[in-house]
Design an enzyme around this catalytic site. Sequence first.
Site, PDB file in Angstrom:
ATOM      1  N   ARG A   1     -56.928 -22.476   9.855  1.00 37.32           N
ATOM      2  CA  ARG A   1     -56.771 -21.972   8.479  1.00 37.32           C
ATOM      3  C   ARG A   1     -55.608 -22.667   7.756  1.00 37.32           C
ATOM      4  O   ARG A   1     -54.872 -22.048   6.992  1.00 37.32           O
ATOM      5  CB  ARG A   1     -56.535 -20.458   8.448  1.00 37.32           C
ATOM      6  CG  ARG A   1     -57.700 -19.606   8.928  1.00 37.32           C
ATOM      7  CD  ARG A   1     -58.865 -19.715   7.971  1.00 37.32           C
ATOM      8  NE  ARG A   1     -59.894 -18.720   8.217  1.00 37.32           N
ATOM      9  CZ  ARG A   1     -60.886 -18.840   9.111  1.00 37.32           C
ATOM     10  NH1 ARG A   1     -60.974 -19.929   9.857  1.00 37.32           N
ATOM     11  NH2 ARG A   1     -61.785 -17.896   9.250  1.00 37.32           N
TER      12      ARG A   1
ATOM     13  N   SER B   1     -61.306 -12.550   5.268  1.00 38.49           N
ATOM     14  CA  SER B   1     -60.174 -12.131   6.102  1.00 38.49           C
ATOM     15  C   SER B   1     -58.900 -12.164   5.265  1.00 38.49           C
ATOM     16  O   SER B   1     -58.584 -13.185   4.669  1.00 38.49           O
ATOM     17  CB  SER B   1     -59.989 -13.091   7.277  1.00 38.49           C
ATOM     18  OG  SER B   1     -61.162 -13.159   8.039  1.00 38.49           O
TER      19      SER B   1
ATOM     20  N   GLU C   1     -53.666 -14.548   4.548  1.00 39.52           N
ATOM     21  CA  GLU C   1     -54.540 -15.724   4.554  1.00 39.52           C
ATOM     22  C   GLU C   1     -54.831 -16.240   3.136  1.00 39.52           C
ATOM     23  O   GLU C   1     -54.624 -17.429   2.872  1.00 39.52           O
ATOM     24  CB  GLU C   1     -55.826 -15.373   5.314  1.00 39.52           C
ATOM     25  CG  GLU C   1     -56.423 -16.546   6.051  1.00 39.52           C
ATOM     26  CD  GLU C   1     -57.134 -17.465   5.117  1.00 39.52           C
ATOM     27  OE1 GLU C   1     -56.698 -18.614   4.986  1.00 39.52           O
ATOM     28  OE2 GLU C   1     -58.112 -17.047   4.493  1.00 39.52           O
TER      29      GLU C   1
HETATM   30  N1  EPU Z   1     -62.434  -6.433  15.958  1.00 42.69           N
HETATM   31  C1  EPU Z   1     -62.231  -5.074  16.085  1.00 42.69           C
HETATM   32  N2  EPU Z   1     -62.195  -4.320  14.946  1.00 42.69           N
HETATM   33  C2  EPU Z   1     -62.366  -4.850  13.705  1.00 42.69           C
HETATM   34  C3  EPU Z   1     -62.580  -6.232  13.581  1.00 42.69           C
HETATM   35  C4  EPU Z   1     -62.614  -7.021  14.723  1.00 42.69           C
HETATM   36  O1  EPU Z   1     -62.071  -4.546  17.179  1.00 42.69           O
HETATM   37  O2  EPU Z   1     -62.338  -4.096  12.731  1.00 42.69           O
HETATM   38  C5  EPU Z   1     -62.533  -7.253  17.176  1.00 42.69           C
HETATM   39  C6  EPU Z   1     -63.963  -7.734  17.394  1.00 42.69           C
HETATM   40  O3  EPU Z   1     -64.727  -6.807  18.113  1.00 42.69           O
HETATM   41  C7  EPU Z   1     -63.760  -9.000  18.167  1.00 42.69           C
HETATM   42  C8  EPU Z   1     -62.458  -9.542  17.598  1.00 42.69           C
HETATM   43  O4  EPU Z   1     -61.777  -8.455  16.993  1.00 42.69           O
HETATM   44  O5  EPU Z   1     -63.561  -8.743  19.533  1.00 42.69           O
HETATM   45  C9  EPU Z   1     -62.676 -10.655  16.598  1.00 42.69           C
HETATM   46  O6  EPU Z   1     -63.518 -10.181  15.537  1.00 42.69           O
HETATM   47  P1  EPU Z   1     -64.603 -11.100  14.762  1.00 42.69           P
HETATM   48  O7  EPU Z   1     -65.492 -11.791  15.733  1.00 42.69           O
HETATM   49  O8  EPU Z   1     -65.237 -10.261  13.708  1.00 42.69           O
HETATM   50  O9  EPU Z   1     -63.761 -12.256  14.109  1.00 42.69           O
HETATM   51  P2  EPU Z   1     -62.308 -12.264  13.425  1.00 42.69           P
HETATM   52  O10 EPU Z   1     -61.363 -12.936  14.356  1.00 42.69           O
HETATM   53  O11 EPU Z   1     -61.949 -10.894  12.960  1.00 42.69           O
HETATM   54  C10 EPU Z   1     -62.613 -14.612  12.365  1.00 42.69           C
HETATM   55  C11 EPU Z   1     -62.438 -15.265  11.024  1.00 42.69           C
HETATM   56  C12 EPU Z   1     -63.615 -14.923  10.118  1.00 42.69           C
HETATM   57  C13 EPU Z   1     -64.876 -15.460  10.774  1.00 42.69           C
HETATM   58  C14 EPU Z   1     -65.026 -14.799  12.155  1.00 42.69           C
HETATM   59  C15 EPU Z   1     -66.179 -15.376  12.934  1.00 42.69           C
HETATM   60  C16 EPU Z   1     -60.039 -15.464  10.666  1.00 42.69           C
HETATM   61  C17 EPU Z   1     -58.852 -14.997   9.908  1.00 42.69           C
HETATM   62  N3  EPU Z   1     -61.192 -14.826  10.416  1.00 42.69           N
HETATM   63  O12 EPU Z   1     -62.583 -13.210  12.166  1.00 42.69           O
HETATM   64  O13 EPU Z   1     -63.422 -15.626   8.893  1.00 42.69           O
HETATM   65  O14 EPU Z   1     -66.032 -15.186   9.983  1.00 42.69           O
HETATM   66  O15 EPU Z   1     -63.836 -15.050  12.945  1.00 42.69           O
HETATM   67  O16 EPU Z   1     -65.866 -16.672  13.321  1.00 42.69           O
HETATM   68  O17 EPU Z   1     -59.928 -16.397  11.457  1.00 42.69           O
HETATM   69  C18 EPU Z   1     -62.564 -15.473   6.666  1.00 42.69           C
HETATM   70  O18 EPU Z   1     -61.747 -16.321   6.997  1.00 42.69           O
HETATM   71  O19 EPU Z   1     -62.603 -14.994   5.520  1.00 42.69           O
HETATM   72  C19 EPU Z   1     -63.511 -14.962   7.683  1.00 42.69           C
HETATM   73  C20 EPU Z   1     -64.347 -13.965   7.426  1.00 42.69           C
END
Ligand code: EPU
Length: 339
Positions: free
Chosen positions: A166, A236, A332
């Site tokens: 990012r 995010s 972010e």
């Molecule tokens: N999780 C929770 N509770 C929540 C959200 C997430 O327990 O409310 C847990 C999930 O179960 C999982 C972990 O946290 O084990 C990661 O969650 P997720 O796969 O949804 O991905 P993220 O790390 O929250 C990142 C990116 C997203 C991208 C997704 C998929 C960043 C800041 N965000 O989210 O990007 O779509 O991975 O690759 O890196 C964005 O940048 O706007 C965005 C949506």
Amino acid sequence: MSPSPYPGTDLTSANTLGLPCTAEHFAAPASLAELQAALAEARARDWPLTLLGGGSNLILPERLPGLVIRPAMATWWLEEGENDRVRVHVEAGVVWHELVMALARRGLWGTENLALIPGHCGAAPIQNIGAYGVELCEVLEALQVVDLADGREAWMTPQECAFGYRDSIFKGRLAGRVVITRLVLCLSRTARPRLAYGDLAGRVGKAPTPLAVAEAVCAIRRDKLPDPAVLGNAGSFFKNPVVEAGLAERLLLEHPGMPHFPQLDGRVKLAAGWLIDRCGLKGLREGHFGVHERQALVLVHFGGGSAAELLGFAARVASRVQERFGVTLEREPRLAGER
Ligand code: EPU
């Protein structure tokens, strides 16, 4: 359209958070020449400049002084290369998701995991957009910038862009100094599915196509992420924090199920959404803002709020995570006008 900037433009519908904002002057140049003319006018009048893409990763104040430029050059074309490679030349104003779907329909591999990310192509390198195990920098071959100070064009290699998670040079040393006008992406006709993230593999069949992967990504995103057309948001709101191994180990002793991703440098990336969720903040609403009920990493705007209120709400969320886990969350989306 005329390069001449027009005054008092309402940008409320030009940012996905739906924050009310008026630009003192606004221009949407449809060619490089129009862009250079708008930049020259801003210089001549000593107007501060703000660059806008799809407005999907930006926090706007109620008033933006000077000139807001949203590049509107929006064509793209393909160039056949060697070894099944295809170069995609794309101008800054092309809508990223529309490009991704058009490339996937043509059977080209490389950007399908990045489907449904809002925003324009010119903004994609700034935060090195990434999702489902793929980042833009993996398919980017070169990009063109125009220097805000003198209107001159230059090409940059991915190495020169200093991409990180990012992050890029456009958030650092070149912030507020250049406008990205064109990207060259390198895609492939040879199948190279990237299905390791989450339940992506389970959602596509045994012989995946770029279109099947893109559609699966869209379905996952629609399940979790709010549609900005319905509920204001900037995706995010925080980066996933990368912490020292010692802190991650201590947290894992207490929370063995905590998602964690060891990094090459020995540090560990944690899931900000999980941390916020475990603080019991999912679905929290305060005033005009809230924590999304299906993905705690996304802050939502119910309407009627301001940038200042949003930043205050975000600071309270971050301090709850700091108190409970000792982990600092970093914002972010960028704040317009911030250098
Ligand atoms: N999780 C929770 N509770 C929540 C959200 C997430 O327990 O409310 C847990 C999930 O179960 C999982 C972990 O946290 O084990 C990661 O969650 P997720 O796969 O949804 O991905 P993220 O790390 O929250 C990142 C990116 C997203 C991208 C997704 C998929 C960043 C800041 N965000 O989210 O990007 O779509 O991975 O690759 O890196 C964005 O940048 O706007 C965005 C949506």
